[in-house]
Design a protein around this motif. Structure first.
Motif, PDB file in Angstrom:
ATOM      1  N   TRP A  49       0.815  -1.217   0.000  1.00 26.25           N
ATOM      2  CA  TRP A  49       0.000   0.000   0.000  1.00 26.25           C
ATOM      3  C   TRP A  49       0.847   1.266   0.000  1.00 26.25           C
ATOM      4  N   VAL A 103      -7.143   3.668   7.836  1.00 25.09           N
ATOM      5  CA  VAL A 103      -7.216   2.215   7.655  1.00 25.09           C
ATOM      6  C   VAL A 103      -6.065   1.528   8.387  1.00 25.09           C
ATOM      7  N   VAL A 146      -4.392  -2.341   8.784  1.00 24.06           N
ATOM      8  CA  VAL A 146      -4.378  -3.712   8.272  1.00 24.06           C
ATOM      9  C   VAL A 146      -4.305  -4.666   9.464  1.00 24.06           C
ATOM     10  N   THR A 175      -1.634   2.130   8.497  1.00 24.23           N
ATOM     11  CA  THR A 175      -1.216   2.539   7.151  1.00 24.23           C
ATOM     12  C   THR A 175      -1.101   4.047   7.016  1.00 24.23           C
ATOM     13  N   GLY A 177      -8.390  -2.122   3.604  1.00 21.05           N
ATOM     14  CA  GLY A 177      -7.239  -2.757   4.236  1.00 21.05           C
ATOM     15  C   GLY A 177      -7.177  -4.261   4.087  1.00 21.05           C
TER      16      GLY A 177
END
Length: 220
Positions: free
Chosen positions: A27, A150, A152, A161, A185
């Motif tokens: 990402w 978000v 993960v 993130t 995510g």
């Protein structure tokens, strides 16, 4: 950790290989897709790529239907097919032999070679690995309902993130069943399958079958 780039993608399968260099998590590329396209596009051979409008490059052997919309910046690579009423909003790399189908919407994405998003898909702020396939009506949800950043949900621990918009990362050869929702995510490991109508979040291991959140089994 399976969320690392090397555990998800064969980087030789994308024109965007250099975009991923120096990154730990996939990402991390999302903020750089636009600038990468604007840097790479002008270097593409005019013998191989048309430049129909500013910031748009289309391989001469790609097929783009007249009703498709190509928003800048974007690159459509060799052999790709962008079908009727596809809506590429911009910051999109569509790999070799990839399919962007009827009424599909793309925004800030990298589609590796041979990816298929063929029927009524939304893919935003996401990366889809080599030969990943989105079943009809399946989408990436890229913003949380409460608009918070978000995270993960990795088995080894949550990974912040720092992003408000982040859809999904699909490893090579992932199959997503029809009408599934990949929540913000979501990371799906290589060669995994998602059952139709699933609601998916977190990290799905490679070589798995996702039936529901309490029933994820390893492929035999």
């Amino acid at each position: 950790m399976m969320t690392e780039i090397k555990e998800l993608f064969d980087l030789d399968k994308t024109i965007a290989k250099e975009l991923f260099e120096g990154k730990t998590y996939p990402w991390e590329v999302l903020d750089e897709i636009k600038s990468f396209i604007l840097k790479l596009g002008p270097t593409l051979s005019p013998e191989e790529y048309d430049n129909p409008s500013e910031g748009v490059w289309v391989a001469k052997d790609a097929k783009v239907f007249p009703s498709a919309y190509l928003g800048a910046p974007c690159i459509i690579d060799h052999g790709a097919e962008v079908r009727h009423c596809a809506f590429i909003r911009g910051s999109a790399i569509v790999g070799k032999n990839a399919v962007v189908g009827n009424s599909v919407e793309l925004k800030n994405v990298v589609l590796f070679d041979n990816v298929q998003t063929p029927h009524y898909n939304y893919v935003g702020d996401s990366v889809l690995g080599y030969k990943a396939h989105m079943g009809a009506g399946s989408i990436t949800s890229n913003v949380k309902s409460d608009k918070t950043l978000v995270v993960v949900k990795d088995p080894a621990g949550p990974i912040a993130t720092g992003r408000k918009k982040f859809g999904a990362m699909l490893g090579d050869c992932v199959e997503v069943g029809c009408n599934s929702v990949l929540n913000p995510g979501t990371v799906v490991g290589r060669n995994s399958n998602i059952y139709p109508t699933s609601c998916v979040r977190g990290v799905i291991p490679p070589d798995s079958i996702y039936k529901d959140k309490d029933n994820i089994v390893r492929k035999k």
